[in-house]
Design a protein around this motif. Sequence first.
Motif, mmCIF file in Angstrom:
data_model
loop_
_atom_site.group_PDB
_atom_site.id
_atom_site.type_symbol
_atom_site.label_atom_id
_atom_site.label_comp_id
_atom_site.label_asym_id
_atom_site.label_seq_id
_atom_site.Cartn_x
_atom_site.Cartn_y
_atom_site.Cartn_z
ATOM 1 N N ARG A 140 34.878 38.744 35.380
ATOM 2 C CA ARG A 140 35.166 37.426 35.969
ATOM 3 C C ARG A 140 36.325 37.458 36.957
ATOM 4 O O ARG A 140 36.345 36.681 37.900
ATOM 5 C CB ARG A 140 35.451 36.395 34.879
ATOM 6 C CG ARG A 140 34.213 36.019 34.097
ATOM 7 C CD ARG A 140 34.345 34.744 33.273
ATOM 8 N NE ARG A 140 35.647 34.395 32.804
ATOM 9 C CZ ARG A 140 36.100 34.562 31.554
ATOM 10 N NH1 ARG A 140 35.324 35.117 30.642
ATOM 11 N NH2 ARG A 140 37.297 34.173 31.204
ATOM 12 N N VAL A 141 37.282 38.355 36.759
ATOM 13 C CA VAL A 141 38.463 38.366 37.629
ATOM 14 C C VAL A 141 38.422 39.454 38.691
ATOM 15 O O VAL A 141 39.321 39.530 39.523
ATOM 16 C CB VAL A 141 39.781 38.485 36.811
ATOM 17 C CG1 VAL A 141 39.898 37.364 35.806
ATOM 18 C CG2 VAL A 141 39.938 39.839 36.154
ATOM 19 N N THR A 190 44.344 33.810 35.315
ATOM 20 C CA THR A 190 43.076 33.657 34.602
ATOM 21 C C THR A 190 43.110 34.460 33.307
ATOM 22 O O THR A 190 42.707 33.972 32.240
ATOM 23 C CB THR A 190 41.894 34.100 35.487
ATOM 24 O OG1 THR A 190 41.854 33.259 36.647
ATOM 25 C CG2 THR A 190 40.574 34.014 34.736
ATOM 26 N N ILE A 191 43.623 35.682 33.372
ATOM 27 C CA ILE A 191 43.741 36.515 32.173
ATOM 28 C C ILE A 191 44.686 35.859 31.176
ATOM 29 O O ILE A 191 44.366 35.725 29.997
ATOM 30 C CB ILE A 191 44.195 37.944 32.535
ATOM 31 C CG1 ILE A 191 43.070 38.679 33.257
ATOM 32 C CG2 ILE A 191 44.633 38.706 31.285
ATOM 33 C CD1 ILE A 191 43.487 39.974 33.925
ATOM 34 N N ASP A 207 47.852 31.922 23.598
ATOM 35 C CA ASP A 207 47.689 30.638 22.929
ATOM 36 C C ASP A 207 48.497 29.585 23.707
ATOM 37 O O ASP A 207 49.321 29.928 24.555
ATOM 38 C CB ASP A 207 48.116 30.726 21.461
ATOM 39 C CG ASP A 207 49.575 31.069 21.277
ATOM 40 O OD1 ASP A 207 50.452 30.402 21.864
ATOM 41 O OD2 ASP A 207 49.867 32.019 20.528
ATOM 42 N N GLU A 262 45.540 32.740 30.849
ATOM 43 C CA GLU A 262 44.936 31.523 30.294
ATOM 44 C C GLU A 262 43.887 31.848 29.240
ATOM 45 O O GLU A 262 43.666 31.078 28.315
ATOM 46 C CB GLU A 262 44.338 30.675 31.417
ATOM 47 C CG GLU A 262 45.416 30.034 32.281
ATOM 48 C CD GLU A 262 44.912 29.481 33.600
ATOM 49 O OE1 GLU A 262 43.721 29.694 33.948
ATOM 50 O OE2 GLU A 262 45.714 28.844 34.303
ATOM 51 N N GLU A 263 43.254 32.993 29.370
ATOM 52 C CA GLU A 263 42.232 33.415 28.409
ATOM 53 C C GLU A 263 42.841 33.992 27.132
ATOM 54 O O GLU A 263 42.337 33.743 26.041
ATOM 55 C CB GLU A 263 41.320 34.464 29.069
ATOM 56 C CG GLU A 263 40.232 34.985 28.183
ATOM 57 C CD GLU A 263 39.055 34.041 28.029
ATOM 58 O OE1 GLU A 263 38.286 34.231 27.071
ATOM 59 O OE2 GLU A 263 38.890 33.126 28.855
ATOM 60 N N VAL A 264 43.920 34.772 27.262
ATOM 61 C CA VAL A 264 44.413 35.528 26.109
ATOM 62 C C VAL A 264 45.617 34.913 25.405
ATOM 63 O O VAL A 264 45.902 35.274 24.261
ATOM 64 C CB VAL A 264 44.738 36.994 26.483
ATOM 65 C CG1 VAL A 264 43.513 37.678 27.087
ATOM 66 C CG2 VAL A 264 45.939 37.109 27.409
ATOM 67 N N TRP A 272 41.478 43.181 26.850
ATOM 68 C CA TRP A 272 40.527 42.090 26.981
ATOM 69 C C TRP A 272 39.111 42.608 27.219
ATOM 70 O O TRP A 272 38.885 43.779 27.475
ATOM 71 C CB TRP A 272 40.958 41.116 28.076
ATOM 72 C CG TRP A 272 41.588 41.756 29.261
ATOM 73 C CD1 TRP A 272 40.950 42.328 30.314
ATOM 74 C CD2 TRP A 272 42.990 41.920 29.496
ATOM 75 N NE1 TRP A 272 41.873 42.830 31.189
ATOM 76 C CE2 TRP A 272 43.121 42.594 30.728
ATOM 77 C CE3 TRP A 272 44.128 41.562 28.806
ATOM 78 C CZ2 TRP A 272 44.357 42.899 31.273
ATOM 79 C CZ3 TRP A 272 45.359 41.874 29.345
ATOM 80 C CH2 TRP A 272 45.465 42.534 30.554
ATOM 81 N N SER A 273 38.183 41.701 27.153
ATOM 82 C CA SER A 273 36.767 42.063 27.209
ATOM 83 C C SER A 273 36.322 42.456 28.619
ATOM 84 O O SER A 273 36.936 42.080 29.618
ATOM 85 C CB SER A 273 35.908 40.884 26.747
ATOM 86 O OG SER A 273 35.961 39.839 27.715
ATOM 87 N N LEU A 333 35.743 39.422 30.783
ATOM 88 C CA LEU A 333 36.914 38.864 31.468
ATOM 89 C C LEU A 333 37.239 39.694 32.706
ATOM 90 O O LEU A 333 37.512 39.143 33.773
ATOM 91 C CB LEU A 333 38.112 38.803 30.517
ATOM 92 C CG LEU A 333 39.421 38.264 31.108
ATOM 93 C CD1 LEU A 333 39.241 36.885 31.721
ATOM 94 C CD2 LEU A 333 40.502 38.243 30.031
#
Length: 100
Positions: free
Chosen positions: A43-44, A55-56, A62, A58-60, A36-37, A40
């Motif tokens: 943010r965490v 959080t990770i 689908d 939910e971001e990555v 991940w970026s 991200l």
Amino acid sequence: MPPAKKPQDHRKPADEDRFTFDHDGKTYSLPRFGSWSAGLVRRVRKLPDVDATFTILEEVADPETLAAIDAMDLDEFNRLQQDWAEHGGVTLGESGSSST
């Protein structure tokens, strides 16, 4: 004067870099653990482990993959986390907690 450097080509990871797992007879996938970026991660970085983990995800993930993860019991979820990290070359340390 040498030409200005161009940013790297940041393509989506190849399919073989994706982590796949089965749940209730269906196969799902997540991007390679740790791919991940930096945004991200930023943010965490100060979140408690459980909040950072979700959080990770939910971001990555689908929506279908996230729903499958939500349906897992804690033992399944903990195994998923361990397998995902190992696929990415990361070994999670053993702790007394079963949360992450």
